[in-house]
Design a protein around this motif. Structure first.
Motif, PDB file in Angstrom:
ATOM      1  N   PRO A 223      13.030 -22.779  23.502  1.00 29.79           N
ATOM      2  CA  PRO A 223      14.008 -23.857  23.589  1.00 29.79           C
ATOM      3  C   PRO A 223      15.356 -22.917  23.740  1.00 29.79           C
ATOM      4  O   PRO A 223      16.134 -23.699  24.095  1.00 29.79           O
ATOM      5  N   ASN A 225      17.264 -22.598  20.715  1.00 33.47           N
ATOM      6  CA  ASN A 225      17.870 -23.303  19.868  1.00 33.47           C
ATOM      7  C   ASN A 225      18.667 -22.286  18.897  1.00 33.47           C
ATOM      8  O   ASN A 225      17.870 -21.745  18.235  1.00 33.47           O
ATOM      9  N   ARG A 242      15.402 -30.093  24.219  1.00 34.35           N
ATOM     10  CA  ARG A 242      15.305 -28.794  24.785  1.00 34.35           C
ATOM     11  C   ARG A 242      13.642 -28.463  24.630  1.00 34.35           C
ATOM     12  O   ARG A 242      12.859 -28.061  25.616  1.00 34.35           O
ATOM     13  N   ARG A 245      11.943 -30.901  27.032  1.00 30.48           N
ATOM     14  CA  ARG A 245      12.163 -30.605  28.184  1.00 30.48           C
ATOM     15  C   ARG A 245      11.097 -29.332  28.872  1.00 30.48           C
ATOM     16  O   ARG A 245      10.547 -29.421  30.137  1.00 30.48           O
ATOM     17  N   GLU A 246      11.098 -28.362  27.958  1.00 28.09           N
ATOM     18  CA  GLU A 246      10.314 -27.254  28.202  1.00 28.09           C
ATOM     19  C   GLU A 246       8.793 -27.510  28.152  1.00 28.09           C
ATOM     20  O   GLU A 246       8.064 -26.662  28.624  1.00 28.09           O
ATOM     21  N   ALA A 468      16.077 -19.719  27.280  1.00 26.74           N
ATOM     22  CA  ALA A 468      15.450 -21.048  27.409  1.00 26.74           C
ATOM     23  C   ALA A 468      14.307 -20.955  28.452  1.00 26.74           C
ATOM     24  O   ALA A 468      14.597 -20.791  29.537  1.00 26.74           O
TER      25      ALA A 468
END
Length: 511
Positions: A223, A225, A242, A245-246, A468
């Motif tokens: 992600p 992060n 994140r 979404r991934e 990401a």
């Protein structure tokens, strides 16, 4: 200079030798520096001088190679950041004792009265180097980072038989051969090189064909992060977004395994904790949210945290864990990290070091406790998964439950605070575990380097540092157990014994 300033020369050469590790990969420099070290030991006028020169070499070697530890301190505001370099140098002073002991033992076994290393001297030093590297991995819980064999990763087939520590001994033999070639001592140099080539060829011959492929889909999520946002409640929703979404793939035709990084969730997912630990969600609600990106039949494997409570309902200990979830939020199994990071997840000698202002790097007041060791989780149609969380993957011979051999290893990690050097070094060591054990390794990290590694240690796919994204792939197949997987570190220790016996035999023949 070797006579006037041998310790200074050793220190500089040791620092340069660390460039053979990732991210530089300058292995010829490492070989040259080790050849110089062997010369410095052989030419030392006493065992004490040999010990001191090698300790200085190793001090430079570890200080440069472990510079990423200093960067980790910049994410901890309870201590001054300059303490990071104090920690690096202090740790290096301790780690340098192990190579220095190898030099001391070599000088005792094979004193070089003419100040020149011969083949027997090189054999003894390579064998004792192997033994002390193995010791470094378990004395005082061990710190096995960057064993010498990692510099030979790209041609490290011998690790299938003699493991990483044996591979390091072969690197030392090659360095000794280089020294002898420079001195034009052709026959012993060629003999040492022939031995390393023979061992490498044997490792290659163990598994000449690729592992059988599978058709099991996987998604590895990174992600990106940042570590500075990890413990910020204001960033929690954004960090999870994140991950979600991934992970989404509503077009997937068949079920897959989705892999998330170490400690991807800070929420508690097990039932039975006091209500205040779940607010504002219930544990069922947390599990439903975590598995929301999954399709029917998918499995999510993610890092999290467990708590242990006393009889009064107070949390008294934590475990760094991994959970496997079905697509309907059921916990299919879990694993607790066994090898905790000294200074990271716990502070050694806390009652003493805490008095001078030191604390562990992971924030919080609840201490982490170690799990029972390697375990295998059955994921049904997706096969059997072994687990090693972050730092655990660097311990050669300690990563697989041999009685329940898995089909692959999952290594969730958090390398976000390890700067530009730590993540590629960590990846290289994970690749060696794949090569040793003959099984693929899957890595998922918050900021990289996430990767799919096949059973021969090759990097099939990866996500760059600070990027990401996600990897959609199929699970690589595993080989049958390698000799090292069957016998573990007994084989490299047997190699060490053989090298030392050969050194003693050559000494007797010379007399």
């Amino acid at each position: 200079m070797t006579q006037r300033y041998p310790r200074l020369l050793a220190l500089v050469a040791g620092g340069l030798s660390a460039t053979g590790f990732a991210p530089w990969g300058l292995w010829p420099v490492t070989l040259a520096c080790l050849a110089l070290l062997i010369h410095l030991i052989a030419s030392a006028p006493s065992r004490r001088a040999a010990f001191g020169r090698t300790w200085m070499f190793a001090l430079g070697h570890f200080t440069i190679g472990l510079n990423w530890i200093a960067i980790a301190f910049t994410y901890q505001d309870t201590m001054p950041h300059w303490l990071g370099w104090v920690a690096v140098v202090g740790l290096s002073c301790y780690l340098a004792l192990f190579p220095a002991l190898a030099a001391l033992g070599t000088k005792t076994l094979r004193a070089a009265p003419d100040g020149q290393a011969d083949a027997g001297f090189v054999l003894a030093f390579a064998g004792l180097w192997l033994v002390t590297e193995w010791m470094r991995a378990w004395v005082f819980t061990g710190f096995a980072w960057n064993p010498l064999g990692v510099v030979a990763l790209e041609a490290g087939w011998a690790a299938r038989i003699v493991g990483t520590y044996g591979l390091g001994a072969l690197v030392m033999l090659a360095s000794g051969a280089l020294l002898l070639l420079v001195r034009r001592d052709w026959k012993p140099a060629l003999a040492l090189l022939a031995g390393t080539v023979l061992a490498s060829g044997a490792g290659w011959a163990v598994q000449r064909t690729p592992a059988p492929s599978t058709d099991l889909p996987i998604t590895v999520v990174q992600p990106n992060n940042d570590q500075s946002d990890k413990y910020d409640p204001q960033e929690a929703a954004r960090n999870f977004a994140r991950l979600e979404r991934e992970s989404l793939d509503r077009q997937a035709q068949v079920p897959r395994v989705v892999f998330w990084p170490e400690a991807a969730t800070e929420d508690f997912v097990e039932d039975g904790y006091p209500r205040r630990y779940y607010y504002p969600e219930t544990p069922a609600g947390v599990r439903a949210r975590l598995t929301r990106p999954l399709n029917d039949g998918d499995i999510l494997v993610t890092g999290g945290v467990k708590l242990d409570f006393d009889r009064n309902g107070q949390a008294v200990a934590a475990a760094n864990s991994v959970f496997a979830f079905s697509s309907d939020g059921e916990i299919l199994g879990s694993y607790d990290k066994s090898h905790l990071v000294p200074g990271g997840e716990y502070l050694p000698y806390e009652e003493i070091l805490g008095q001078i202002g030191l604390s562990r790097l992971v924030p919080g007041t609840i201490g982490f406790t170690p799990g029972p060791g390697p375990q295998t989780l059955d994921l049904g149609a997706f096969g059997r998964m072994g687990l090693q969380i972050c730092y655990e993957i660097v311990f050669s011979g300690e990563v697989v439950d041999a009685a329940h051999r898995p089909g692959f290893l999952f290594n969730p990690s958090n390398d976000a605070w390890f700067g530009p050097w730590g993540p590629p070094q960590h990846l290289a060591q994970a690749r060696l575990r794949a090569l040793e054990e003959g099984m693929p390794v899957i890595r998922s990290t918050p900021t990289g380097i996430s990767a799919v590694i096949d059973a021969d240690g090759r990097l099939l796919q990866s996500l760059a540092h600070h990027t990401a994204g996600h990897i959609d792939s199929v699970m690589p197949g595993a080989h049958a157990a390698t000799p090292f997987a069957l016998w573990g570190n007994l084989l490299p220790l047997a190699l060490a014994g053989l090298l030392i016996l050969l050194a003693v035999a050559l000494r007797a023949l010379r007399r």
